[in-house]
Design an enzyme around this catalytic site. Structure first.
Site, PDB file in Angstrom:
ATOM      1  N   LYS A  56       0.803  -1.220   0.000  1.00 29.78           N
ATOM      2  CA  LYS A  56       0.000   0.000   0.000  1.00 29.78           C
ATOM      3  C   LYS A  56       0.841   1.279   0.000  1.00 29.78           C
ATOM      4  O   LYS A  56       0.377   2.330  -0.461  1.00 29.78           O
ATOM      5  CB  LYS A  56      -0.931   0.008   1.211  1.00 29.78           C
ATOM      6  CG  LYS A  56      -2.055  -1.007   1.158  1.00 29.78           C
ATOM      7  CD  LYS A  56      -3.152  -0.581   0.215  1.00 29.78           C
ATOM      8  CE  LYS A  56      -4.386  -1.453   0.349  1.00 29.78           C
ATOM      9  NZ  LYS A  56      -5.488  -0.988  -0.517  1.00 29.78           N
ATOM     10  N   SER A  81      -8.849  -0.262   6.418  1.00 30.72           N
ATOM     11  CA  SER A  81      -8.855  -1.277   7.474  1.00 30.72           C
ATOM     12  C   SER A  81      -7.479  -1.465   8.078  1.00 30.72           C
ATOM     13  O   SER A  81      -7.316  -2.231   9.019  1.00 30.72           O
ATOM     14  CB  SER A  81      -9.361  -2.621   6.921  1.00 30.72           C
ATOM     15  OG  SER A  81      -8.482  -3.097   5.917  1.00 30.72           O
ATOM     16  N   GLU A 207      -9.662 -14.022  -4.047  1.00 27.54           N
ATOM     17  CA  GLU A 207     -10.489 -13.455  -2.994  1.00 27.54           C
ATOM     18  C   GLU A 207     -10.812 -14.518  -1.952  1.00 27.54           C
ATOM     19  O   GLU A 207     -10.849 -15.711  -2.260  1.00 27.54           O
ATOM     20  CB  GLU A 207     -11.820 -12.956  -3.566  1.00 27.54           C
ATOM     21  CG  GLU A 207     -11.719 -11.760  -4.479  1.00 27.54           C
ATOM     22  CD  GLU A 207     -13.085 -11.285  -4.939  1.00 27.54           C
ATOM     23  OE1 GLU A 207     -13.443 -10.146  -4.613  1.00 27.54           O
ATOM     24  OE2 GLU A 207     -13.786 -12.052  -5.630  1.00 27.54           O
ATOM     25  N   GLY A 211     -15.867 -13.079   0.589  1.00 30.88           N
ATOM     26  CA  GLY A 211     -15.859 -11.759  -0.044  1.00 30.88           C
ATOM     27  C   GLY A 211     -15.604 -11.848  -1.527  1.00 30.88           C
ATOM     28  O   GLY A 211     -14.602 -11.332  -2.023  1.00 30.88           O
ATOM     29  N   ASP A 213     -16.942 -10.451  -4.148  1.00 37.70           N
ATOM     30  CA  ASP A 213     -17.623  -9.413  -4.911  1.00 37.70           C
ATOM     31  C   ASP A 213     -17.007  -9.188  -6.289  1.00 37.70           C
ATOM     32  O   ASP A 213     -17.718  -8.970  -7.268  1.00 37.70           O
ATOM     33  CB  ASP A 213     -17.648  -8.097  -4.126  1.00 37.70           C
ATOM     34  CG  ASP A 213     -16.268  -7.669  -3.667  1.00 37.70           C
ATOM     35  OD1 ASP A 213     -15.679  -8.384  -2.841  1.00 37.70           O
ATOM     36  OD2 ASP A 213     -15.768  -6.627  -4.135  1.00 37.70           O
ATOM     37  N   SER A 307       1.023  -9.732  -0.595  1.00 35.61           N
ATOM     38  CA  SER A 307       0.745  -8.305  -0.481  1.00 35.61           C
ATOM     39  C   SER A 307       1.125  -7.655   0.842  1.00 35.61           C
ATOM     40  O   SER A 307       1.299  -6.428   0.896  1.00 35.61           O
ATOM     41  CB  SER A 307      -0.739  -8.041  -0.763  1.00 35.61           C
ATOM     42  OG  SER A 307      -1.554  -8.792   0.124  1.00 35.61           O
TER      43      SER A 307
END
Length: 322
Positions: A56, A81, A207, A211, A213, A307
């Site tokens: 990030k 989060s 995923e 979750g 989506d 990640s």
């Protein structure tokens, strides 16, 4: 007349220049044990060694660094989060500005403390009953802050794409790239990069089962909202793909695989025991998908973006021994 994509490969390359000497060039690990287990040559991009412990920082710094000086004087805001929260807080500190971060009240304490430790003002909310986007927009408007969302922002996406740029620069051509998916920023930047360098590469998202989506959205051809995911992969607990990220991923992502919480824990254990690295649940989903045969096309040379590694010792032990 064709419409220019929201993020181009040139944007990723420019982000790499901006991040040079600021972000870490994280290592790429290989394991003969893992290669033998899955029958492929595997290259793991270890973003758990990135600043703030996750990829990030790349997107956060790239976005904050492009704000005009008058906005930097006022400060920045974000909602997250955990990992984007820390990334924005550190980027703001590095660039001489201040930050206010909205965080769910139930995030791991270590992530909240780390965010505050980078100098941010932390404001909490209930992720299950409150809309973080609306809260963030209201807070930014009230205080005159630049709101930088965790994934649905072209500069953030371009910054995240530099992880894949480094990986592919080191490994050469791969036939598959596995990328964790939350809001879709990392995989969007990765897909832009990977497809520009190697058009035939398969880009596969991963995923948690709770979750899915992005998987549902790609299969249905439009953004789908699921209940707020309850999964150990809190960094991927996103109910709806981003608008910008989905527009990119719909064009460039080939498939999305799903993994269970149990499979994620097994991958975390394998990474700890065999690779000697600590991964948070979201950081281990790509490895989990590979180890459990979730790919519809068996790869020969595969890259995985691990990640992040932001998990405290108590929580890590609890999951591994649970």
């Amino acid at each position: 007349m064709s419409v220019a994509p929201p993020v181009s490969f040139d944007d990723v390359r420019e982000a790499a220049v901006r991040l040079d000497g600021i972000a870490r060039r994280t290592p790429v690990l290989t394991s003969r044990t893992l290669n033998a287990l899955v029958g492929a040559d595997v290259f793991i991009k270890c973003e758990n060694f990135q600043r703030v412990g996750a990829f990030k920082f790349r997107g956060a710094y790239n976005a904050v660094a492009q704000l005009p000086s008058e906005q930097l004087a006022k400060g920045v805001a974000a909602y997250s989060s955990g990992n984007h929260a820390q990334a924005i807080a550190l980027a703001a500190r590095e660039l001489g500005t201040t930050s206010v971060i909205l965080m769910p009240a139930d995030v791991p304490r270590s992530k909240m403390e780390a965010t505050a430790g980078y100098g941010a003002e932390v404001v909490t909310y209930d992720r299950y009953t409150q809309d973080r986007t609306a809260l963030g927009e209201a807070l930014a408007a009230e205080r005159g802050l630049a709101l930088i969302p965790p994934y649905d922002h072209p500069d953030v996406i371009a910054g995240q794409g530099t992880a894949a740029l480094e990986l592919l620069g080191e490994t050469g051509e791969l036939d598959t790239l596995l990328v964790p998916v939350g809001g879709g920023g990392l995989i969007a930047g990765s897909a832009v990069t990977a497809k520009a360098l190697h058009p035939g590469i398969r880009v596969v998202g991963v995923e948690p089962e709770a979750g899915d989506d992005t998987k549902r959205s790609l299969e249905g051809g439009e953004r789908v909202t699921v209940p707020v995911p309850r999964t150990i992969a809190d960094g991927q607990a996103v109910p709806t793909p981003g608008e910008i990220t989905f527009s990119i991923n719909q064009r460039l992502v080939d498939a999305v695989a799903l993994v269970s919480d149990r499979e994620i824990v097994d991958a975390m254990r394998f990474a700890f025991e065999r690779l000697k690295i600590v991964l948070e649940p979201s950081g281990a989903t790509g490895l989990a998908a590979l180890m459990n045969g979730r790919l519809d096309t068996p790869p020969r040379r595969i890259g995985i973006i691990a990640s992040g590694g932001n998990i405290n010792a108590q929580r890590f032990a609890q999951l591994i021994n649970g």
